[in-house]
Design an enzyme around this catalytic site. Structure first.
Site: not given
Ligand code: GLV
Ligand code: GLV
Length: 324
Positions: A237, A285, A266
């Site tokens: 993140r 992303h 974002e």
């Molecule tokens: C992507 O960033 C997720 O949290 O699935």
């Molecule tokens: C990846 O996108 C996570 O939130 O661990």
């Protein structure tokens, strides 16, 4: 009568059908106050909520007094106020397993493209700059055999470690709250404190969720500890990193390059200094964004909502204790 749910993300037809088989579905484009007001009755009656990315906070929950379960098409859930959900006994479901391998592929893509300057040199070829045999101003640095540092050893970190160990012969250091036996036994990974990872790794890969504890975990002091030749990768993140400190570190040559899939804001604003630096690979992303995995995530989220509203919270549930 079928229970009512709100859907705030478009689904493939077959999944939409599956949802319609179980529920009366109100489809909306987002969860903005205007949208909620426009569909006030549907929001007031809904027992379920399915979508991704939008904020789910107290203001929204107050408009949804009958809500019993939310299901996000993502692994991360920092956009949910979990305390507010708990206070109202609303379950939160997510998709932690189906995207693991795909996100690890994205991390490897960031490692490779940052080190070998893939995006930058490909753009130079397209711009017609490849007019004679190339010299050192086109060269990158090696990936194989270099030390990989993983900050956050969850499922995705483990899948990255597997690629790095078997595919690229990389020694692996990792920082995590707990020691990870499997990573150590299968991939020879070494558990270290954060500073050791920052100081010794050639690639520092961040794969952490955003929480109060991880916000701006990596800032000026942390970049100063990294090698000048280090490449910094973030696919967890954005706000886990102090982006201004990252920009400074890149501009001052404190680190060599960065590969980023996530940002403090974002979509990344076009004015961001990150877009002006040649040693930055910035992706929109796309960690889990393949046709296969996005379908599987949506299918998982639909099943999660059906399960949660049937009282089944043995998997994919963030807060099983919220079960009414
Ligand atoms: C992507 O960033 C997720 O949290 O699935
Ligand atoms: C990846 O996108 C996570 O939130 O661990």
């Amino acid at each position: 009568m079928k229970p009512s749910v709100i859907l705030y993300k478009a689904l493939p037809d077959s999944l939409q059908q599956r949802l319609d088989d179980h529920f009366t579905v109100t489809r909306v484009n987002n969860l903005s106050p205007e949208t909620v007001q426009q569909h006030a009755d549907a929001f007031a009656n809904a027992v379920g909520l399915l979508g991704s990315s939008e904020k789910v906070d107290t203001a929204l929950l107050e408009k949804m007094p009958n809500l019993r379960a939310t299901s996000t098409i993502s692994v991360g859930y920092d956009n949910f106020d979990v305390d507010a959900l708990n206070a109202r006994n609303v379950l939160l479901m997510h998709t932690p397993t189906v995207l693991t391998e795909t996100v690890a592929d994205t991390l490897m893509a960031l490692v490779l493209s940052s080190a070998r300057r893939v995006v930058e040199v490909a753009e130079r070829v397209k711009a017609g700059e490849w007019t004679k045999s190339i010299g050192p101003d086109w060269f990158g640095i090696d990936v194989h055999g270099k030390t990989l540092g993983i900050v956050g050893m969850g499922r995705i970190g483990l899948a990255l470690a597997q690629r790095a160990h078997f595919g690229f012969n990389m020694p692996i250091l990792y920082n995590a709250r707990r020691q990870h036996k499997e990573a150590e036994e299968r991939f020879n990974a070494r558990h270290c404190d954060l500073d050791t990872v920052l100081q010794e790794a050639d690639f520092v890969c961040l794969i952490l969720p955003l929480t109060d504890e991880t916000h701006h975990l990596i800032g000026k002091a942390q970049f100063e500890k990294m090698k000048k030749s280090a490449i910094f990768i973030n696919a967890g993140r954005g706000p886990v990193v102090d982006e201004n400190a990252l920009i400074e570190a890149l501009q001052n040559g404190e680190i060599y390059a960065a590969g980023l899939d996530v940002f403090e804001q974002e979509p990344l604003p076009a004015s961001s200094m990150l877009l002006k630096l040649p040693n930055v690979v910035a992706l929109p992303h796309i960690g889990s964004a393949t046709h296969e995995t996005r379908y599987n995530m949506a299918a998982c989220a639909v099943d999660n909502l059906i399960d949660a509203l049937a009282g089944k919270v043995d998997k994919n549930c963030v807060n099983p204790q919220a079960k009414p």
